[in-house]
Scaffold this motif. Sequence first.
Motif, PDB file in Angstrom:
ATOM      1  N   THR A   1       0.853  -1.194   0.000  1.00 32.32           N
ATOM      2  CA  THR A   1       0.000   0.000   0.000  1.00 32.32           C
ATOM      3  C   THR A   1       0.894   1.251   0.000  1.00 32.32           C
ATOM      4  O   THR A   1       2.095   1.179   0.281  1.00 32.32           O
ATOM      5  CB  THR A   1      -0.895   0.053   1.257  1.00 32.32           C
ATOM      6  OG1 THR A   1      -0.046   0.214   2.407  1.00 32.32           O
ATOM      7  CG2 THR A   1      -1.727  -1.206   1.418  1.00 32.32           C
ATOM      8  N   GLU A   2       0.258   2.371  -0.295  1.00 30.45           N
ATOM      9  CA  GLU A   2       1.034   3.625  -0.307  1.00 30.45           C
ATOM     10  C   GLU A   2       1.594   3.926   1.084  1.00 30.45           C
ATOM     11  O   GLU A   2       2.691   4.468   1.223  1.00 30.45           O
ATOM     12  CB  GLU A   2       0.151   4.779  -0.778  1.00 30.45           C
ATOM     13  CG  GLU A   2      -0.098   4.745  -2.266  1.00 30.45           C
ATOM     14  CD  GLU A   2      -0.776   6.007  -2.747  1.00 30.45           C
ATOM     15  OE1 GLU A   2      -0.075   6.990  -3.012  1.00 30.45           O
ATOM     16  OE2 GLU A   2      -2.013   5.987  -2.838  1.00 30.45           O
TER      17      GLU A   2
ATOM     18  N   LEU B   1      -2.672  10.307   3.504  1.00 31.46           N
ATOM     19  CA  LEU B   1      -3.031   8.916   3.188  1.00 31.46           C
ATOM     20  C   LEU B   1      -4.101   8.372   4.130  1.00 31.46           C
ATOM     21  O   LEU B   1      -5.022   7.678   3.706  1.00 31.46           O
ATOM     22  CB  LEU B   1      -1.788   8.017   3.244  1.00 31.46           C
ATOM     23  CG  LEU B   1      -0.779   8.230   2.121  1.00 31.46           C
ATOM     24  CD1 LEU B   1       0.472   7.381   2.362  1.00 31.46           C
ATOM     25  CD2 LEU B   1      -1.389   7.873   0.768  1.00 31.46           C
TER      26      LEU B   1
END
Length: 204
Positions: free
Chosen positions: A2-3, A111
């Motif tokens: 994931t980021e 995020l």
Amino acid sequence: MTELEALNTKIITCESCGLCKTRTNAVPGEGAENAEIMFVGEGPGYHEDQQGRPFIGAAGKFLDELLGSINLTRSDVYICNVVKCRPPSNRDPIPEEVDACRPFLLRQIELIDPRLIVTLGRFSLSWFFPRDSIGKVRGSLRQMGGRHYYHVYHPAAALHNGSLRQVILDDFAKIPLALEKLRESEPVEAAVAVSPSVEQGRLF
Ligand code: URA
């Protein structure tokens, strides 16, 4: 990956300031990637540096208790710090260190996109609101730049000054109400206190 995981990799390999030379482990942060609440502390201490995890020492135990007092666990929230590496001897981070770490916290906020950011202690408060004093704004819910903030004393403060323990518990007890307000998406302006003595953006 994931980021957020990619960001964590950047954090743990970061060499942007001198703290990389003295750290054992950088401490990116941990918790739910979709957390509604993000807690932001100051920086890792000895235990956090040893294990690469935030708030696992004595202050962290109290933070766990505080979360429990409002029926939350660590896995419901996201916990991180203004600086990701331990300053030697737990001194305050210097401005260059805070600046070097700034993009990481900004990206974490982007995020995770929390509904509410809870600042833990004066250092975290001043990262977001440099002119404010914790004694004046603790227990208040505010908005700035499209985000909502709530301020409490640092859990470690209660370890040094026992009388703050109940103050912090009481401030935590208001978090569920704050969240409820935000979930209802009341128009922010409608909730802003009107007293001219109250800072702009203060919701309670
Ligand atoms: N104090 C902080 O501000 N952060 C930690 O992770 C631990 C103690």
